[in-house]
Enzyme design. Structure first.
Site, PDB file in Angstrom:
ATOM      1  N   GLY A 172       0.832  -1.196   0.000  1.00 36.43           N
ATOM      2  CA  GLY A 172       0.000   0.000   0.000  1.00 36.43           C
ATOM      3  C   GLY A 172       0.868   1.248   0.000  1.00 36.43           C
ATOM      4  O   GLY A 172       2.027   1.221  -0.418  1.00 36.43           O
ATOM      5  N   GLY A 173       0.305   2.318   0.511  1.00 33.49           N
ATOM      6  CA  GLY A 173       1.032   3.591   0.554  1.00 33.49           C
ATOM      7  C   GLY A 173       2.334   3.493   1.326  1.00 33.49           C
ATOM      8  O   GLY A 173       3.229   4.339   1.167  1.00 33.49           O
ATOM      9  N   GLY A 407      24.107  12.632 -29.492  1.00 35.41           N
ATOM     10  CA  GLY A 407      23.568  13.184 -28.251  1.00 35.41           C
ATOM     11  C   GLY A 407      24.078  12.437 -27.035  1.00 35.41           C
ATOM     12  O   GLY A 407      24.292  13.028 -25.972  1.00 35.41           O
ATOM     13  N   ALA A 408      24.305  11.133 -27.193  1.00 32.34           N
ATOM     14  CA  ALA A 408      24.781  10.344 -26.053  1.00 32.34           C
ATOM     15  C   ALA A 408      26.183  10.797 -25.627  1.00 32.34           C
ATOM     16  O   ALA A 408      26.520  10.781 -24.447  1.00 32.34           O
ATOM     17  CB  ALA A 408      24.774   8.863 -26.409  1.00 32.34           C
TER      18      ALA A 408
HETATM   19  C1  HXC Z   1      -3.381  -4.319  12.278  1.00 35.03           C
HETATM   20  C2  HXC Z   1      -2.306  -6.174  11.546  1.00 35.03           C
HETATM   21  C3  HXC Z   1      -2.057  -5.560  10.318  1.00 35.03           C
HETATM   22  C4  HXC Z   1      -2.517  -4.235  10.127  1.00 35.03           C
HETATM   23  C5  HXC Z   1      -1.200  -7.511  10.258  1.00 35.03           C
HETATM   24  N1  HXC Z   1      -1.770  -7.377  11.451  1.00 35.03           N
HETATM   25  N2  HXC Z   1      -1.358  -6.406   9.539  1.00 35.03           N
HETATM   26  N3  HXC Z   1      -2.958  -5.555  12.505  1.00 35.03           N
HETATM   27  N4  HXC Z   1      -3.157  -3.649  11.141  1.00 35.03           N
HETATM   28  N5  HXC Z   1      -2.286  -3.580   9.021  1.00 35.03           N
HETATM   29  C6  HXC Z   1      -1.782  -8.365  12.508  1.00 35.03           C
HETATM   30  C7  HXC Z   1      -2.675  -9.560  12.217  1.00 35.03           C
HETATM   31  O1  HXC Z   1      -3.957  -9.293  12.588  1.00 35.03           O
HETATM   32  C8  HXC Z   1      -2.017 -10.627  13.069  1.00 35.03           C
HETATM   33  O2  HXC Z   1      -2.422 -10.468  14.396  1.00 35.03           O
HETATM   34  C9  HXC Z   1      -0.556 -10.269  13.014  1.00 35.03           C
HETATM   35  O3  HXC Z   1      -0.493  -8.889  12.640  1.00 35.03           O
HETATM   36  C10 HXC Z   1       0.225 -11.073  12.038  1.00 35.03           C
HETATM   37  O4  HXC Z   1      -0.466 -11.062  10.801  1.00 35.03           O
HETATM   38  P1  HXC Z   1      -0.832 -12.386  10.013  1.00 35.03           P
HETATM   39  O5  HXC Z   1      -1.898 -12.023   9.060  1.00 35.03           O
HETATM   40  O6  HXC Z   1      -1.093 -13.505  10.947  1.00 35.03           O
HETATM   41  O7  HXC Z   1       0.533 -12.663   9.265  1.00 35.03           O
HETATM   42  P2  HXC Z   1       0.777 -13.220   7.815  1.00 35.03           P
HETATM   43  O8  HXC Z   1      -0.088 -14.418   7.575  1.00 35.03           O
HETATM   44  O9  HXC Z   1       2.224 -13.370   7.678  1.00 35.03           O
HETATM   45  O10 HXC Z   1       0.270 -12.076   6.831  1.00 35.03           O
HETATM   46  C11 HXC Z   1       0.942 -10.857   6.800  1.00 35.03           C
HETATM   47  C12 HXC Z   1       0.128  -9.828   5.988  1.00 35.03           C
HETATM   48  C13 HXC Z   1      -1.322  -9.793   6.503  1.00 35.03           C
HETATM   49  C14 HXC Z   1       0.128 -10.283   4.531  1.00 35.03           C
HETATM   50  C15 HXC Z   1       0.832  -8.511   6.098  1.00 35.03           C
HETATM   51  O11 HXC Z   1      -1.282  -9.622   7.916  1.00 35.03           O
HETATM   52  C16 HXC Z   1      -2.110  -8.692   5.932  1.00 35.03           C
HETATM   53  O12 HXC Z   1      -2.604  -8.818   4.805  1.00 35.03           O
HETATM   54  N6  HXC Z   1      -2.275  -7.622   6.711  1.00 35.03           N
HETATM   55  C17 HXC Z   1      -3.077  -6.510   6.290  1.00 35.03           C
HETATM   56  C18 HXC Z   1      -2.321  -5.728   5.272  1.00 35.03           C
HETATM   57  C19 HXC Z   1      -3.018  -4.470   4.904  1.00 35.03           C
HETATM   58  O13 HXC Z   1      -4.078  -4.503   4.217  1.00 35.03           O
HETATM   59  N7  HXC Z   1      -2.494  -3.352   5.422  1.00 35.03           N
HETATM   60  C20 HXC Z   1      -2.995  -2.092   5.081  1.00 35.03           C
HETATM   61  C21 HXC Z   1      -2.270  -1.747   3.788  1.00 35.03           C
HETATM   62  S1  HXC Z   1      -2.599  -0.178   3.247  1.00 35.03           S
HETATM   63  P3  HXC Z   1      -2.585 -11.739  15.393  1.00 35.03           P
HETATM   64  O14 HXC Z   1      -3.068 -11.137  16.655  1.00 35.03           O
HETATM   65  O15 HXC Z   1      -3.544 -12.658  14.739  1.00 35.03           O
HETATM   66  O16 HXC Z   1      -1.214 -12.335  15.480  1.00 35.03           O
HETATM   67  C22 HXC Z   1      -1.512   0.724   4.033  1.00 35.03           C
HETATM   68  C23 HXC Z   1      -1.723   2.103   3.704  1.00 35.03           C
HETATM   69  C24 HXC Z   1      -0.614   2.945   4.116  1.00 35.03           C
HETATM   70  O17 HXC Z   1      -0.705   0.321   4.745  1.00 35.03           O
HETATM   71  C25 HXC Z   1      -0.998   4.296   3.617  1.00 35.03           C
HETATM   72  C26 HXC Z   1       0.065   5.252   3.719  1.00 35.03           C
HETATM   73  C27 HXC Z   1      -0.322   6.503   2.986  1.00 35.03           C
END
Ligand code: HXC
Length: 517
Positions: A172-173, A407-408
């Site tokens: 993401g971002g 040019g290069a």
């Molecule tokens: C809160 C999160 C989290 C998040 C993971 N966790 N990402 N909690 N916010 N963004 C937590 C899970 O709930 C889990 O908690 C623990 O971290 C480990 O994650 P798992 O899913 O068990 O690990 P894994 O299977 O390795 O998967 C990793 C992952 C997945 C692919 C990153 O967690 C995931 O898809 N997370 C969400 C990603 C996402 O959509 N993020 C937002 C992106 S947009 P528990 O308690 O079960 O251990 C963004 C925008 C930024 O970031 C913008 C900036 C401008």
């Protein structure tokens, strides 16, 4: 009173112990089972032994007493400062074992604190990224938290070196912080970066793709050019960061550290006299020249797998760090294309921002022709490199090894865009066009009407080659400062760097130029 003090001391010890455990033994085991080190283990490997001093170990997220966030001192990121070979650096290391290393307000404030300190004291900042992204439960506050980091990345750019290691998810971002920094390191098979992940790709364009295929280390090293360095595991990655830091100054007010590798400056290499093949269409490996001239044959290549027709990297000459940009005739004949142009342009700008002299080794037949390149923006991308070399005020030296056409020739740090010192080997070919192209244009009518057009073309090409395809015309004009013997290249470069060390070049009075981005 004494009792309170003792209980505070033991409470502090308890909090610290808890912080050191991150997300707990199970999650640490899961991290290890993926082939990843923990956030703390990474810091230990990155920094000189025992040099790490931590900040905000007790800081918790905004969830409040009793919340999940409140139970993790450190809020999923370890921050502080330490040393790399005795020089101070600031570090943050995201802890995937704590709420997936996700970034909320407290986590961001910790990162921002070390970024601010790094900028104030003038030391590099190194981010070890391993995070699920914005902490979803915090909503817009998590987005705001990212914005604060981006803002600091931009304002630290060109002031202190900023290095990002992607050692897990970065999606993401969140990708925009590393991508603003100067160098992105990735670890094979455990790291990935993308703006929209495989699920979104599936929903929007109905394509099945894995995270690795979409944004793994290999893709970013070879195709997108997002990653500058890729390593098979965390250990090698962190070791390489140390190596890179050793080439760089701590900030834009300093010079890079001097390091004597005990390689005599006057060393010559007679084999270089035979490097360029007598057949101008035959390639050779520019790395032979690079490794021959640099101190101790040590070279850290930047983006070695991307746009391999141009080579960029750091080495030392006479102990001084230099940034080297060289065409690679062994790949696509060393032609300048879109990727080569922007790869080199960004490298040149980094070197210029951080007082690193530029050495340019030229063997370029021209820009890559064809609709793919034209439509892909070769005009814009080529202009970036032209702009970057032209605006650079660090010492600039060019050696034309063989081809330098059209040019290069101008773009590759020529005298005409105010390179300080320009040398050529006797094998240099400096002209508007290569012999065939030139003869075909100049003698088109005569060749068309000739009894044997091919024979006349060859004759005219030979004539053109003898008259124009050499370094001597340019030397007579003063566009070259000398035509040098190949074997002396190292020595000549070192002597030139020595006298250019005190170069001063005032910058124009303006806010900033408008580089064709
Ligand atoms: C809160 C999160 C989290 C998040 C993971 N966790 N990402 N909690 N916010 N963004 C937590 C899970 O709930 C889990 O908690 C623990 O971290 C480990 O994650 P798992 O899913 O068990 O690990 P894994 O299977 O390795 O998967 C990793 C992952 C997945 C692919 C990153 O967690 C995931 O898809 N997370 C969400 C990603 C996402 O959509 N993020 C937002 C992106 S947009 P528990 O308690 O079960 O251990 C963004 C925008 C930024 O970031 C913008 C900036 C401008």
């Amino acid at each position: 009173m004494v009792e309170i003090l003792h209980s505070n001391i033991s409470e502090l010890a308890q909090w610290r112990d808890q912080a050191l455990l991150g997300g707990g033994p199970e999650r640490i085991a899961a991290q290890h089972s993926r082939g990843k080190l923990t956030a703390r283990e990474r810091i230990d490997l990155l920094l000189d032994e025992g040099s790490f001093e931590e900040f905000d170990i007790l800081k918790v997220g905004r969830g409040g007493p009793g919340s999940e966030e409140d139970s993790y001192p450190g809020d999923g990121v370890i921050t502080g400062h330490g040393k790399i070979d005795g020089r101070e650096v600031f570090v943050f290391s995201q802890d995937f074992t704590v709420i997936g290393g996700s970034l909320g307000e407290g986590h961001s404030q910790k990162i921002c604190k070390v970024m601010d300190l790094a900028r104030r004291v003038g030391s590099p900042v190194i981010g070890l990224n391993d995070s699920g992204g914005a902490r979803i439960q915090q909503g817009v506050d998590a987005l705001a938290a990212y914005g604060e980091i981006f803002h600091r990345n931009v304002h630290a750019s060109g002031v202190i070196p900023q290095i990002s290691c992607i050692m897990g998810p970065c999606a993401g971002g969140a990708v925009y912080s590393p991508s603003i920094t100067d160098f992105v390191f990735m670890v094979e098979h455990t790291s990935y970066m993308f703006v929209t992940g495989p699920n979104v790709v599936k929903t929007v364009i109905h394509k099945d793709i894995t995270a690795e295929e979409l944004g793994g280390a290999e893709i970013h090293a070879e195709k997108s050019g997002v990653a500058h360095f890729v390593y098979p595991n965390d250990i090698l990655c962190l070791r390489a960061v140390r190596q890179l830091i050793n080439y760089l100054p701590s900030n834009n007010q300093q010079k890079a550290p001097f390091l004597d590798l005990n390689d005599p400056p006057e060393r010559t290499d007679p084999t270089l006299d035979y490097l360029v093949p007598s057949n101008p269409n035959q390639s050779y490996d520019m790395n032979v020249l690079i490794y021959s001239i640099l101190d101790g044959a040590e070279f850290l290549e930047v983006q070695p797998h991307f746009a391999r027709n141009i080579i960029c990297g750091f080495g030392r000459l006479g102990g001084q760090t230099i940034g080297l940009v060289a065409n690679q005739p062994a790949v696509l004949a060393g032609v300048l294309d879109n990727n080569a142009s922007f790869k080199a342009a960004r490298f040149v700008r980094f070197c210029d921002a951080f007082n690193i002299p530029l050495i340019c080794l030229v063997d370029v037949p021209g820009f890559m022709p064809g609709p793919e390149q034209e439509h892909g923006g070769i005009i814009r991308h080529g202009a970036k490199l032209l702009y970057a070399f032209t605006e650079a005020t660090v010492p600039r030296i060019t050696v034309i090894v063989r081809k330098a056409y059209g040019g290069a020739y101008l773009v590759m740090n020529s005298k005409h865009i105010h390179c300080d010192i320009n040398y050529a080997w006797p094998t240099a070919e400096i002209a508007v066009l290569g012999p065939r192209g030139a003869a075909e244009v100049i003698y088109r009518k005569e060749i068309k009407d000739a009894v044997d057009p091919e024979a006349l073309l060859n004759e005219k090409m030979e004539q053109y080659r003898k008259t124009f395809v050499n370094p001597f015309l340019a030397a007579k004009r003063g566009y070259l400062d000398d035509v040098i013997f190949p074997k002396d290249t190292r020595h000549r470069l070192i002597r030139t760097l020595q006298f250019l060390e005190s170069k001063k070049s005032p910058r124009p009075d303006r806010k900033h130029g408008n580089i064709p981005l």
